[in-house]
Design a protein around this motif. Sequence first.
Motif, PDB file in Angstrom:
ATOM      1  N   GLY A 106      -4.469   1.805  16.390  1.00  0.00           N
ATOM      2  CA  GLY A 106      -3.678   0.628  16.008  1.00  0.00           C
ATOM      3  C   GLY A 106      -2.196   0.942  15.999  1.00  0.00           C
ATOM      4  N   LEU A 107      -1.400  -0.092  15.861  1.00  0.00           N
ATOM      5  CA  LEU A 107       0.050   0.102  15.842  1.00  0.00           C
ATOM      6  C   LEU A 107       0.499   0.641  14.482  1.00  0.00           C
ATOM      7  N   GLN A 108       1.652   1.274  14.508  1.00  0.00           N
ATOM      8  CA  GLN A 108       2.234   1.820  13.279  1.00  0.00           C
ATOM      9  C   GLN A 108       2.480   0.692  12.263  1.00  0.00           C
ATOM     10  N   GLY A 109       2.081   0.953  11.043  1.00  0.00           N
ATOM     11  CA  GLY A 109       2.329  -0.040   9.995  1.00  0.00           C
ATOM     12  C   GLY A 109       1.190  -1.023   9.790  1.00  0.00           C
ATOM     13  N   ALA A 110       0.204  -0.983  10.696  1.00  0.00           N
ATOM     14  CA  ALA A 110      -0.908  -1.937  10.584  1.00  0.00           C
ATOM     15  C   ALA A 110      -1.791  -1.610   9.381  1.00  0.00           C
ATOM     16  N   GLY A 111      -1.787  -0.319   9.015  1.00  0.00           N
ATOM     17  CA  GLY A 111      -2.625   0.092   7.886  1.00  0.00           C
ATOM     18  C   GLY A 111      -3.704   1.075   8.304  1.00  0.00           C
ATOM     19  N   LYS A 112      -3.469   1.750   9.424  1.00  0.00           N
ATOM     20  CA  LYS A 112      -4.485   2.644   9.991  1.00  0.00           C
ATOM     21  C   LYS A 112      -4.838   3.810   9.067  1.00  0.00           C
ATOM     22  N   THR A 113      -3.788   4.491   8.580  1.00  0.00           N
ATOM     23  CA  THR A 113      -4.045   5.662   7.741  1.00  0.00           C
ATOM     24  C   THR A 113      -4.705   5.257   6.422  1.00  0.00           C
ATOM     25  N   THR A 114      -4.165   4.230   5.805  1.00  0.00           N
ATOM     26  CA  THR A 114      -4.761   3.741   4.552  1.00  0.00           C
ATOM     27  C   THR A 114      -6.223   3.347   4.788  1.00  0.00           C
ATOM     28  N   THR A 115      -6.468   2.643   5.901  1.00  0.00           N
ATOM     29  CA  THR A 115      -7.827   2.179   6.182  1.00  0.00           C
ATOM     30  C   THR A 115      -8.765   3.357   6.458  1.00  0.00           C
TER      31      THR A 115
ATOM     32  N   GLY B 170      -8.642   6.223   5.001  1.00  0.00           N
ATOM     33  CA  GLY B 170      -9.008   6.684   3.656  1.00  0.00           C
ATOM     34  C   GLY B 170      -9.989   5.730   2.989  1.00  0.00           C
ATOM     35  N   LYS B 171      -9.721   4.440   3.129  1.00  0.00           N
ATOM     36  CA  LYS B 171     -10.600   3.442   2.503  1.00  0.00           C
ATOM     37  C   LYS B 171     -12.010   3.506   3.080  1.00  0.00           C
ATOM     38  N   LEU B 172     -12.062   3.704   4.396  1.00  0.00           N
ATOM     39  CA  LEU B 172     -13.364   3.738   5.060  1.00  0.00           C
ATOM     40  C   LEU B 172     -14.152   4.978   4.622  1.00  0.00           C
TER      41      LEU B 172
ATOM     42  N   TYR C  51       2.999  13.155  15.854  1.00  0.00           N
ATOM     43  CA  TYR C  51       4.397  12.783  16.129  1.00  0.00           C
ATOM     44  C   TYR C  51       5.176  12.492  14.867  1.00  0.00           C
ATOM     45  N   ARG C  52       4.460  12.181  13.810  1.00  0.00           N
ATOM     46  CA  ARG C  52       5.142  11.890  12.554  1.00  0.00           C
ATOM     47  C   ARG C  52       4.574  12.775  11.450  1.00  0.00           C
ATOM     48  N   PRO C  53       5.324  13.792  11.053  1.00  0.00           N
ATOM     49  CA  PRO C  53       4.831  14.668   9.979  1.00  0.00           C
ATOM     50  C   PRO C  53       4.426  13.859   8.745  1.00  0.00           C
TER      51      PRO C  53
ATOM     52  N   LEU D 278      -9.284  -5.934   9.876  1.00  0.00           N
ATOM     53  CA  LEU D 278      -8.152  -6.830   9.644  1.00  0.00           C
ATOM     54  C   LEU D 278      -7.575  -6.487   8.275  1.00  0.00           C
ATOM     55  N   THR D 279      -6.334  -5.992   8.259  1.00  0.00           N
ATOM     56  CA  THR D 279      -5.755  -5.595   6.967  1.00  0.00           C
ATOM     57  C   THR D 279      -4.866  -6.695   6.402  1.00  0.00           C
ATOM     58  N   LYS D 280      -4.532  -6.546   5.149  1.00  0.00           N
ATOM     59  CA  LYS D 280      -3.588  -7.406   4.435  1.00  0.00           C
ATOM     60  C   LYS D 280      -4.079  -8.850   4.325  1.00  0.00           C
ATOM     61  N   LEU D 281      -5.397  -8.992   4.283  1.00  0.00           N
ATOM     62  CA  LEU D 281      -5.956 -10.336   4.077  1.00  0.00           C
ATOM     63  C   LEU D 281      -5.723 -10.811   2.646  1.00  0.00           C
ATOM     64  N   ASP D 282      -5.259  -9.894   1.794  1.00  0.00           N
ATOM     65  CA  ASP D 282      -4.897 -10.292   0.425  1.00  0.00           C
ATOM     66  C   ASP D 282      -3.536 -10.995   0.426  1.00  0.00           C
ATOM     67  N   GLY D 283      -2.807 -10.856   1.513  1.00  0.00           N
ATOM     68  CA  GLY D 283      -1.457 -11.433   1.580  1.00  0.00           C
ATOM     69  C   GLY D 283      -1.494 -12.910   1.905  1.00  0.00           C
TER      70      GLY D 283
ATOM     71  N   GLY E 265      -9.179  -5.548   4.920  1.00  0.00           N
ATOM     72  CA  GLY E 265      -8.381  -4.864   3.900  1.00  0.00           C
ATOM     73  C   GLY E 265      -7.867  -5.911   2.919  1.00  0.00           C
ATOM     74  N   MET E 266      -8.163  -5.697   1.636  1.00  0.00           N
ATOM     75  CA  MET E 266      -7.827  -6.705   0.632  1.00  0.00           C
ATOM     76  C   MET E 266      -6.811  -6.201  -0.383  1.00  0.00           C
ATOM     77  N   GLY E 267      -6.072  -5.147  -0.034  1.00  0.00           N
ATOM     78  CA  GLY E 267      -5.062  -4.625  -0.958  1.00  0.00           C
ATOM     79  C   GLY E 267      -4.720  -3.204  -0.592  1.00  0.00           C
ATOM     80  N   GLU E 268      -3.753  -2.629  -1.316  1.00  0.00           N
ATOM     81  CA  GLU E 268      -3.301  -1.280  -0.969  1.00  0.00           C
ATOM     82  C   GLU E 268      -4.204  -0.191  -1.543  1.00  0.00           C
ATOM     83  N   LYS E 269      -4.986  -0.535  -2.538  1.00  0.00           N
ATOM     84  CA  LYS E 269      -5.798   0.499  -3.198  1.00  0.00           C
ATOM     85  C   LYS E 269      -6.966   0.947  -2.320  1.00  0.00           C
TER      86      LYS E 269
HETATM   87  P1  GDP Z   1      -0.295   2.953   9.588  1.00  0.00           P
HETATM   88  O1  GDP Z   1       1.104   3.206  10.054  1.00  0.00           O
HETATM   89  O2  GDP Z   1      -1.011   2.001  10.498  1.00  0.00           O
HETATM   90  O3  GDP Z   1      -1.072   4.194   9.343  1.00  0.00           O
HETATM   91  O4  GDP Z   1      -0.158   2.142   8.212  1.00  0.00           O
HETATM   92  P2  GDP Z   1      -0.310   2.617   6.706  1.00  0.00           P
HETATM   93  O5  GDP Z   1      -1.715   2.987   6.411  1.00  0.00           O
HETATM   94  O6  GDP Z   1       0.736   3.611   6.398  1.00  0.00           O
HETATM   95  O7  GDP Z   1      -0.029   1.240   5.961  1.00  0.00           O
HETATM   96  C1  GDP Z   1       1.212   0.565   6.034  1.00  0.00           C
HETATM   97  C2  GDP Z   1       1.430  -0.200   4.748  1.00  0.00           C
HETATM   98  O8  GDP Z   1       0.481  -1.254   4.611  1.00  0.00           O
HETATM   99  C3  GDP Z   1       1.264   0.660   3.500  1.00  0.00           C
HETATM  100  O9  GDP Z   1       2.262   0.309   2.573  1.00  0.00           O
HETATM  101  C4  GDP Z   1      -0.123   0.268   2.965  1.00  0.00           C
HETATM  102  O10 GDP Z   1      -0.238   0.441   1.584  1.00  0.00           O
HETATM  103  C5  GDP Z   1      -0.165  -1.184   3.360  1.00  0.00           C
HETATM  104  N1  GDP Z   1      -1.534  -1.701   3.517  1.00  0.00           N
HETATM  105  C6  GDP Z   1      -2.547  -1.205   4.277  1.00  0.00           C
HETATM  106  N2  GDP Z   1      -3.655  -1.972   4.177  1.00  0.00           N
HETATM  107  C7  GDP Z   1      -3.352  -2.981   3.332  1.00  0.00           C
HETATM  108  C8  GDP Z   1      -4.070  -4.133   2.831  1.00  0.00           C
HETATM  109  O11 GDP Z   1      -5.230  -4.386   3.149  1.00  0.00           O
HETATM  110  N3  GDP Z   1      -3.396  -4.951   1.965  1.00  0.00           N
HETATM  111  C9  GDP Z   1      -2.101  -4.702   1.598  1.00  0.00           C
HETATM  112  N4  GDP Z   1      -1.532  -5.561   0.767  1.00  0.00           N
HETATM  113  N5  GDP Z   1      -1.393  -3.665   2.064  1.00  0.00           N
HETATM  114  C10 GDP Z   1      -2.006  -2.806   2.905  1.00  0.00           C
END
Ligand code: GDP
Length: 297
Positions: free
Chosen positions: A108-117, A119-121, A141-143, A248-253, A275-279
């Motif tokens: 996925g693209l940067q910022g989409a939530g790949k790394t967080t997801t 961990g969540k998965l 590419y990004r430490p 699909l992330t940030k569906l809580d938004g 994805g329904m939140g940052e936790k």
């Molecule tokens: P990556 O660059 O794709 O690896 O993205 P990150 O995992 O670093 O996530 C980018 C930002 O989106 C971080 O601030 C996360 O906490 C936030 N984020 C990821 N998933 C969700 C989600 O489902 N809901 C919300 N509200 N924020 C999320």
Amino acid sequence: MAFEGLADRLQSTIKKITGKGKVSEQDVKEMTREVRLALLEADVNFKVVKDLIKRIKERAIGQEVMESLTPGQQVIKVVQDELRELMGGEQSKIAVADRSPTVIMMVGLQGAGKTTTSGKLANLLRKKHNRSPLLVACDVYRPAAINQLETLGEQLDMPVFSMGTDANPVDIAKQSIEKAKEEHRDYVIIDTAGRLHVDNDLMDELQQIKSTVKPDEIFLVVDAMTGQDAVNVAESFNDQLDISGVVLTKLDGDTRGGAALSIKAVTDKPIKFAGMGEKLDQLEAFHPDRMASRILG
Ligand code: GDP
């Protein structure tokens, strides 16, 4: 809340027709016109809306509906069925490889939530399915990306395989599987590099990782808030990598819902998780039926 505007509009449109003891073709046409506008306003892909409205009309103007005792409710049921089908019908499961470990590649693209997801998965697989995943840091590419995954690993008390920023991502992915076998881990979750835009270098690298590790799943992580862009991103990743599903992330938004309602139709790949939140426990299986009921109230 996500889908608020769409839900409000669809619900008020539907109210007009629900209680009717008799529904005319004209009523159905008016209703579908409003549904069409509501979907376009929610940023649903134009062609997806067109096909959907055509199907709704065909079914709603059919004899079975018009001559039923509660035509108004039947029409609404048609809309609900079609919305559910649009998002993928039955909810799809996560693959299990015949021989461990099952390999999941996260793209996925940067910022989409790949790394967080990632961990969540891993958390979900351990908690709900009693699995023991290994997380793998392939974004050399990004430490900061490696650190982020390692921090997630610490929070979850979950191992993270990393070879720093000097190693080749294809080698990292390959070696991580050996490591998982040695340590009897049954899932490998590979967090790949992201870029700001889809580009050839990124796709080449992802294709090389794919052909080397032969993943059981390739999950594309997209940000629901980006609407049509998310759909375009999904289309390009799917063309290049033949993904197996979407998260699909940030569906809580405050998303208008366009991505959720278009991705399956455009890519023919299911949305598997939301994805329904940052936790780290805020990842849910995506249920098209529940989502359709939520939108229609
Ligand atoms: P990556 O660059 O794709 O690896 O993205 P990150 O995992 O670093 O996530 C980018 C930002 O989106 C971080 O601030 C996360 O906490 C936030 N984020 C990821 N998933 C969700 C989600 O489902 N809901 C919300 N509200 N924020 C999320």
